[in-house]
Design a protein around this motif. Structure first.
Motif, PDB file in Angstrom:
ATOM      1  N   LEU A   1      43.579  40.905  28.397  1.00  0.00           N
ATOM      2  CA  LEU A   1      44.908  41.433  28.084  1.00  0.00           C
ATOM      3  C   LEU A   1      45.119  42.801  28.726  1.00  0.00           C
ATOM      4  CD1 LEU A   1      47.577  41.577  26.359  1.00  0.00           C
ATOM      5  CD2 LEU A   1      46.189  42.774  24.663  1.00  0.00           C
ATOM      6  N   ILE A   2      44.150  43.677  28.550  1.00  0.00           N
ATOM      7  CA  ILE A   2      44.303  45.038  29.073  1.00  0.00           C
ATOM      8  C   ILE A   2      44.371  45.014  30.595  1.00  0.00           C
ATOM      9  CG2 ILE A   2      43.201  47.311  29.223  1.00  0.00           C
ATOM     10  CD1 ILE A   2      42.273  46.874  26.335  1.00  0.00           C
ATOM     11  N   LEU A   3      43.533  44.194  31.211  1.00  0.00           N
ATOM     12  CA  LEU A   3      43.610  44.061  32.669  1.00  0.00           C
ATOM     13  C   LEU A   3      44.991  43.558  33.074  1.00  0.00           C
ATOM     14  CD1 LEU A   3      40.176  42.418  33.581  1.00  0.00           C
ATOM     15  CD2 LEU A   3      40.850  44.805  33.920  1.00  0.00           C
ATOM     16  N   SER A   4      45.497  42.555  32.336  1.00  0.00           N
ATOM     17  CA  SER A   4      46.758  41.914  32.722  1.00  0.00           C
ATOM     18  C   SER A   4      47.928  42.893  32.641  1.00  0.00           C
ATOM     19  CB  SER A   4      47.040  40.692  31.846  1.00  0.00           C
ATOM     20  OG  SER A   4      47.573  41.101  30.601  1.00  0.00           O
ATOM     21  N   LEU A   5      47.794  43.928  31.797  1.00  0.00           N
ATOM     22  CA  LEU A   5      48.885  44.894  31.667  1.00  0.00           C
ATOM     23  C   LEU A   5      48.734  46.055  32.649  1.00  0.00           C
ATOM     24  CD1 LEU A   5      49.078  45.066  27.770  1.00  0.00           C
ATOM     25  CD2 LEU A   5      50.779  44.056  29.286  1.00  0.00           C
ATOM     26  N   GLY A   6      47.731  45.977  33.505  1.00  0.00           N
ATOM     27  CA  GLY A   6      47.545  47.027  34.504  1.00  0.00           C
ATOM     28  C   GLY A   6      46.539  48.078  34.080  1.00  0.00           C
TER      29      GLY A   6
END
Ligand SMILES: Nc1ncnc2c1ncn2[C@@H]1O[C@H](COP(=O)(O)OP(=O)(O)OP(=O)(O)O)[C@@H](O)[C@H]1O
Ligand SMILES: [Mg+2]
Lengths: 251, 243
Positions: free
Chosen positions: A153-158
């Motif tokens: 999730l955190i990766l996906s949000l940048g």
């Protein structure tokens, strides 16, 4: 103590063997192997230490420390097989712990710079660092497995890998340090620490034994804190590739 | 490819494999800028995988992806993921409150989200301000999904990837979310790829649609094609959905 009296204490090995047999615990083989290994290993180290102390040469001291570091490294790395370069990472961690501990102890003349002090203290610092590394690696991988969706999730949000893994990393560092801290809270209340007991049995004054024990406890605290933190920050980047993607086989 | 429909995302012969398993095969096609493309297909077809490729969470085993004509690998991953936002299928949450989660895209950039902004994002997905301090573990499936959508909007991405964002919602909420997304698309010209199991939704909301099966794109075109499919496999899929 003579070897004849020591051999009488093998009765303490016989009891678990009999119990294991009658209760079908299936631990006879492991108990025997453990006993034989401890006899050989400790006797060997006893004679080696005797030789090193008598030779009074720093070269042997350094050799012994190197041997300890290598053994500790190879033990701990088994727990982090899927972390790239884990051997070097554990080795660096253990070396940093040893250097910091000895710099403080020898630098401030807390203990004399002789083999008799350096070797046992190194053994404890390095051994503790090894255990902490194993605890940390176990916990870190467990945290990653159970929270991979959060990391994703955190990766996906940048977010960066460091941001993505931050909570799991901190949890693992903390969790691995807790046993060291907790055991110091109750120390002396139930069980006397092994080293202190040994000194008292060997005839040292209890107060002096306590002083050394405290020193060791502080060394272990530092060793714990440094080990998990360094290993943590060395190991997390290898879980991601340069496109900031989770490497699936490592989660 | 005409100039009006310049692709926001273009796939060229994209394959994605994990070990021996072929998850996507030879995917080629474009998602036109400023349009909504719906993505339909049976479970396990590879829809989520395709979205994750667009957001850079994974990379193709072979083939190329272009974002506004730039090779995806030439774009910094952090910039890419802010530019191409994704609402993940499982609506994962980090520990804490709804507010912690809504502000996550900002905190990751070292900024903060004001309460007013947070409340406005909540309003967009039909949640009232009292939810802000609620712990995420206490949310229902539908509320969770709405928080996840709101959180994806915070980065104000100009491409949005939505993975079954209405699957846990009741009919009224589904309508609200549909209106919200259509509104965002029209107002800000945001390009949207929307995975859905709801064919009616795919036809109604999508300007275009892609039908995927077994890791392949079997049909693309105006979303109304789903009303009268020409290909047998698509026909069968549509019938299966209507049952
Ligand atoms: N990292 C991975 N490793 C192994 N298999 C994977 C991986 N990612 C996806 N798959 C497999 O690829 C196939 C496609 O998965 P994907 O999640 O893209 O399907 P989907 O179309 O989104 O399905 P659904 O409608 O159920 O969400 C599945 O069979 C899945 O098990
Ligand atoms: Mg999916």
């Amino acid at each position: 103590m003579s070897y004849t009296t020591l051999s009488l204490t093998l009765l303490f090995v016989l009891i678990p063997l009999i119990l294991s047999k009658t209760l079908h615990l299936g631990l006879e083989k492991d108990t025997l192997i453990a006993t034989i290994r401890s006899i050989i290993q400790l006797l060997a180290i006893g004679y080696i230490l005797k030789f090193v102390f008598e030779s009074d040469s720093m070269v042997y001291v350094l050799l012994m420390i190197a041997l300890m570091i290598i053994t500790a490294t190879f033990n701990a790395r088994k727990k982090g097989k899927n972390i790239k370069g884990i051997t070097w990472k554990v080795a660096i961690t253990v070396i940093v712990v040893e250097v910091i501990v000895q710099s403080i102890l020898l630098g401030f003349h807390v203990v004399p710079a002789t083999a008799q002090y350096i070797i046992p203290i190194s053994g404890m610092a390095i051994g503790n660092s090894m255990i902490l590394s194993i605890l940390f690696l176990n916990r870190f991988q467990g945290e990653l497995e159970s929270h991979r969706d959060e990391v994703e999730l955190i990766l996906s949000l940048g977010g960066t890998p460091k941001q993505a893994i931050h909570r799991q990393l901190i949890t693992a560092i903390k969790a691995s340090m807790i046993p060291t801290i907790e055991s110091q809270k109750t120390i002396g209340l139930v069980q006397l620490p092994g080293m202190m007991s040994g000194q008292i049995i060997a005839g040292a004054s209890p107060v002096q034994a306590v002083q050394f024990q405290l020193m060791i406890l502080f060394v272990l605290l530092t060793s714990a804190a440094i080990s998990s933190s360094i290993l943590g920050f060395l190991s997390y980047p290898t879980l991601f590739n340069d496109r900031m993607q989770m490497l699936k086989d490592k989660f | 490819m005409n100039t009006i429909y310049q692709p926001a995302i273009h796939f060229h012969n994209v394959c994605f494999e994990v070990g021996e398993q072929r998850i996507l095969q030879q995917v080629t096609g474009s998602f036109p800028t400023g349009n909504i493309t719906t993505l339909v297909g049976p479970s396990g077809a590879g829809k989520t995988t395709l979205l994750k490729l667009c957001n850079g969470l994974i990379s193709p085993t072979s083939g190329e992806i272009f974002i506004h004509n730039k090779p995806i690998n030439s774009i910094n991953p952090v910039a890419l993921r802010r530019h191409v936002g994704i609402a993940l299928q499982s609506a994962p949450m980090i520990k804490g409150t709804v507010y912690t989660n809504l502000s996550l895209p900002k905190t990751l950039q070292g900024m903060s989200l004001s309460r007013e902004e947070a409340i406005s994002f909540l309003g967009d997905v039909g949640l009232d301000p009292s939810f802000l301090e609620q712990n995420v573990t206490e949310l229902s499936g539908g509320q969770r999904q709405r928080v996840s959508i709101a959180r994806t909007l915070v980065n104000r991405s100009d491409i949005l990837l939505l993975d079954e964002i209405t699957s846990a919602l009741d009919r009224t909420s589904v309508k609200e979310v549909e209106e919200l997304i259509v509104n965002i698309n029209q107002k800000y010209n945001v390009t949207i790829i929307w995975i859905t199991h709801n064919l009616e939704q795919a036809i109604k909301i999508g300007h275009y649609t892609w039908v995927m099966m077994n890791g392949r794109v079997v049909e693309t075109g105006k979303s109304t094609l789903l009303n009268h499919p020409t290909k047998d496999v698509v026909q069968q899929f549509v019938e299966g959905c209507l049952e």
